[in-house]
Design a protein around this motif. Structure first.
Motif, short mmCIF file in Angstrom:
data_model
loop_
_atom_site.label_atom_id
_atom_site.label_comp_id
_atom_site.label_asym_id
_atom_site.label_seq_id
_atom_site.Cartn_x
_atom_site.Cartn_y
_atom_site.Cartn_z
N GLY A 160 9.91 18.87 -44.32
CA GLY A 160 9.38 17.81 -45.03
C GLY A 160 7.92 17.59 -44.79
N ALA A 161 7.41 18.15 -43.68
CA ALA A 161 5.96 18.10 -43.25
C ALA A 161 5.30 19.55 -43.32
N LEU A 330 14.19 12.51 -40.94
CA LEU A 330 12.79 12.00 -40.72
C LEU A 330 12.28 11.04 -41.89
N THR A 331 11.64 9.96 -41.73
CA THR A 331 11.11 9.28 -42.80
C THR A 331 9.84 9.89 -43.23
N GLN A 332 9.54 9.56 -44.43
CA GLN A 332 8.11 10.14 -45.22
C GLN A 332 7.03 9.62 -44.23
N GLU A 333 6.89 8.41 -43.57
CA GLU A 333 5.71 8.14 -42.62
C GLU A 333 6.08 8.98 -41.59
N GLN A 334 6.94 9.49 -41.05
CA GLN A 334 7.13 10.29 -39.80
C GLN A 334 6.76 11.77 -40.19
N ASN A 335 7.11 12.10 -41.19
CA ASN A 335 6.64 13.52 -41.81
C ASN A 335 5.03 13.57 -41.81
N LEU A 336 4.52 12.48 -42.27
CA LEU A 336 3.10 12.52 -42.40
C LEU A 336 2.45 12.46 -41.17
N VAL A 337 3.09 11.93 -40.00
CA VAL A 337 2.54 11.92 -38.81
C VAL A 337 2.54 13.20 -38.27
N VAL A 338 3.70 13.98 -38.43
CA VAL A 338 3.84 15.44 -38.02
C VAL A 338 2.77 16.23 -38.54
N ARG A 339 2.61 16.04 -39.84
CA ARG A 339 1.60 16.75 -40.56
C ARG A 339 0.15 16.59 -39.91
N CYS A 340 -0.04 15.41 -39.92
CA CYS A 340 -1.26 14.72 -39.36
C CYS A 340 -1.88 15.49 -37.86
N VAL A 341 -0.80 15.16 -36.95
CA VAL A 341 -1.13 15.69 -35.69
C VAL A 341 -1.21 17.34 -35.78
N ALA A 342 -0.45 17.69 -36.51
CA ALA A 342 -0.39 19.47 -36.63
C ALA A 342 -2.29 19.95 -37.18
N GLU A 343 -2.48 19.07 -38.13
CA GLU A 343 -3.97 19.47 -38.53
C GLU A 343 -4.94 19.20 -37.68
N ASN A 344 -4.54 18.23 -36.71
CA ASN A 344 -5.73 17.75 -35.72
C ASN A 344 -5.45 17.90 -34.22
#
Length: 715
Positions: A160-161, A330-344
């Motif tokens: 999802g991320a 995982l919720t949509q917000e949790q997937n966004l956190v994973v993607r954001c941390v992965a990108e940063n």
């Protein structure tokens, strides 16, 4: 200081300089834990030094955290990582989550505005996972195939991320102290030791000790430490990597903040998109709130289908970051956190290009400089078709591996050898005890006694394996019991199974009912083994001496045992205990009213009560068969009884009736009916006036003899 014997109490901790000494849980010795450059050992703990050099409130491009300088892309200084990135698991706020990206590591992804930038991102980010596998007593705590299945599972969990995990370099650790981790003292040092700049490290330990409950694993930004003995390792690894990518537990209070003081209302974690979660009942110390109290788990999950909490909360118990282990959602917000941390925050460990080591990992593309390209793979059938020093492996050209690297095919070692754990090696560096081999005086590599080559036809493969004897078939002779494997070996030295072993060679025989029985005078060799049909001569009992107590007559052997349980012989047995008395001439005689039990045996002086005179009977009456047959029963007569004066006979029959007979006249008096099934018993009362009967109808009935009428019935 530790005792000279090395034995200690499991609760002991001591400082030696800047090294913490921790007694192992079994008290067998001490584990040494260096506190490191940025910690100091005091009061039996590694305490963090107060540093003022880390942090300029800016995370430059390419850095993993704020390292206190303005140099872009320097990857963050080591002291910053040591200072800021601590263990995530298990969560015992506020101390346990100090390394969470929400607290220190990820200033960028705290903002929902920043996270929402990735809401429509569909491109795949690749993350290399580099496993470190403990290898103790020449055995891996987890197989590489299992590790690969874990990595495939991670890619499915975090799809999802749009984050995909691939296998990186593999290392092995053989130090027992390293492989048995004390969470609260060694956790941080293990993660620091094995951290990699370009990959997430996963250290598979044999055990993790400490904490308020069994620890399956813990993590920080750089990697995860896994307990290879834990159940459900795939889910645990996915959960711990969630922490490495910024996800928290959905608890009721967090980092000293009660739910009521937060803007999330009844929601649990800082994302505000999961309900409050008190945690599972039986797990204590899950959280600490602002009033200083520690909250224990309180909810009960039934078959991972429903949940019940005392406060009425409805936790998302199938969420990956919960403690219920019921799902990996995982919720949509949790997937966004994973993607954001992965990108940063994890940018140094992620790549838009798929990492690789050989072409076969690139789905038809080519592996170049460690990444997959869309170029068609180099197809080959021989090494000569490959260029740049590559070799042909699995139909594709691959790069030669250096000594010490694990390979999937011996060809990748390019003429070198492979040791027992699949690493390239050269010369006598391969011929070690780790491959069960040794170097002879002539320089040859030879297997140890009891071992043989795994691949005897391949001179480059010096690995040896234990020789396993071939099992001898039933009926064939075997040199030892072991050669029969799980079968038996009879007294003739032949292998056999079950009743095949039952025969003269084992002093046993098969009865007509098919049961194996020992010959006369023999007994089983093993009484509790249903597959062992061997028999041996019965053990002869130890004979008791005269005057000694014996548990049985057998213990007296050929002597006697008197009634008091004492062995004796001849006149020595002549006592009141056997109802006998010594005579004046030394002979043994029975007491008055007694006679010898065995009068023919002079050694048996036991006596018994003299039998009464035989009773003589005279014929009183003979019944005529004709009278009974003409007017009697129509079925079997089951029972009869005479009245006390002998004048009346009652007969009971299966024809459901009772007939009263005049004995002297040989005539039927009357037939009594009432039972609904066959009558089985009949008896007169003492005065002869009442008759009692019992039948198959499960009743007991009484009858008036004079009238034949029933007076009572019991059922």
């Amino acid at each position: 200081m530790p005792s000279s014997s090395g034995v200690c109490q499991s609760t002991e901790r001591q400082c030696e300089g800047n090294t913490l000494k921790v007694c192992r849980s079994d008290g067998s010795g001490w584990a040494a834990v260096p506190c490191g450059e940025f910690h100091v050992c005091a009061d039996g703990q590694c305490k963090r030094k107060q540093l003022s050099t880390c942090g300029n409130n800016t995370v430059e491009s390419g850095e993993q955290c704020d390292d206190g300088n303005q140099i872009s892309g320097d990857g963050c200084s080591r002291h910053c990582l040591k200072e800021n990135v601590e263990i995530f698991e298990p969560m015992q706020a506020p101390q346990g989550m100090e390394g969470s990206p929400f607290v220190l590591g990820s200033r960028t992804c705290r903002s929902s505005t920043t996270r929402n930038k990735y809401a429509n991102t569909t491109s795949t980010l690749y993350v290399k996972v580099s496993p470190i596998i403990c290898k103790l007593d020449d055995k891996d705590v987890i197989s590489l195939d299992e590790v690969k299945s874990h990595i495939n599972f991670l890619s499915n969990v975090y799809k999802g991320a749009h984050v995909k995990f691939v296998l990186g370099s593999v290392r092995y650790e053989t130090d027992k102290d390293e492989c048995e981790v004390f969470f609260d003292t060694e956790g941080s040092s293990i993660l620091r030791k094995y951290s990699k700049r370009d990959a997430i490290s996963v250290f598979y330990a044999r055990n993790i000790f400490g904490g308020n409950f069994p620890i399956g694993g813990f993590a920080n930004l750089s990697g995860v430490v896994m307990n290879a003995s834990a159940f459900g390792q795939r889910n645990i690894l996915a959960h711990e990597l969630g922490h490495s990518f910024g996800l928290d537990h959905p608890h009721s209070c967090y980092h000293g903040k009660d739910t009521s003081s937060r803007t999330c209302g009844t929601r649990g974690d800082q994302l505000c998109d999961t309900p409050a979660d008190p945690g599972p009942a039986g797990v204590n110390g899950l959280d600490r709130c602002s009033d200083g109290t520690t909250k224990n788990g309180a909810c009960t999950v039934t078959r991972c289908e429903s949940i019940s909490c005392p406060g009425g909360e409805k936790p998302h118990f199938k969420n990956l970051m919960s403690y219920y282990h019921c799902g990996v959602e995982l919720t949509q917000e949790q997937n966004l956190v994973v993607r954001c941390v992965a990108e940063n925050d994890q940018k140094a460990r992620t790549s838009a290009r798929r990492p690789c080591t050989v072409n076969t990992e690139c789905d038809g593309g080519t592996c170049e400089s460690g990444f997959c390209t869309n170029k068609p793979a180099n197809v080959c059938t021989a090494h000569s078709q490959c260029t740049d020093g590559k070799v042909c492996v699995g139909g594709q050209c691959g790069t030669c591996r250096a000594d010490g690297l694990v390979v999937s095919d011996v060809a990748l070692c390019c003429g070198k050898k492979v040791d027992n754990i699949g690493r390239c090696c050269t010369g006598n560096n391969c011929c070690l005890s780790s491959v069960n081999a040794f170097v002879t005086s002539t320089g040859a590599c030879q297997c140890k006694d009891g071992y043989e080559r795994i691949r005897p036809g391949d001179a480059s493969d010096v690995r040896c394996q234990k020789i396993v004897p071939q099992c001898v078939a039933d009926g064939d002779s075997a040199s030892s019991d072991a050669a029969c494997c799980s079968h038996e070996r009879n007294d003739q030295g032949k292998c056999c199974t079950g009743k095949v072993c039952c025969g003269p060679q084992n002093n046993s025989f098969t009865t007509s009912s098919g049961k194996c029985t020992c010959n006369s005078g023999y007994e089983w060799v093993t009484t509790n083994d249903p597959k062992d049909f061997r028999c041996q001569l019965k053990q002869q009992p130890t004979c008791k001496a005269d005057g000694e107590a014996a548990t049985s007559a057998t213990d007296c052997c050929s002597k006697e045992r008197d009634d008091s349980g004492v062995c004796c012989r001849g006149v020595a047995c002549c006592t009141a205990a056997v109802n006998a008395v010594p005579g004046a001439n030394g002979a043994c005689s029975c007491q008055a009213g007694y006679v010898r039990i065995n009068p023919q045996d002079p050694n048996d002086v036991r006596c018994k009560v003299k039998p009464a005179a035989a009773v003589k009977c005279t014929l009183q009456h003979t019944f005529s068969a004709g009278g009974f047959l003409r007017s009697g029963h129509t079925d079997i007569i089951s029972n009869m009884a005479f009245s006390s004066d002998g004048k009346t006979l009652a007969s009971a029959s299966w024809d459901k009736t009772i007939i009263l007979w005049d004995v002297s006249a040989n005539k039927r008096i009357r037939t009594i009916k009432g039972h609904t099934s066959g009558v089985t018993g009949v008896v007169f009362s003492l005065d002869g006036k009442t008759l009692y009967t019992v039948g198959y109808d499960k009743t007991i009935r009484s009858w008036n003899v004079s009238t034949g009428k029933q007076t009572q019935a019991l059922s």
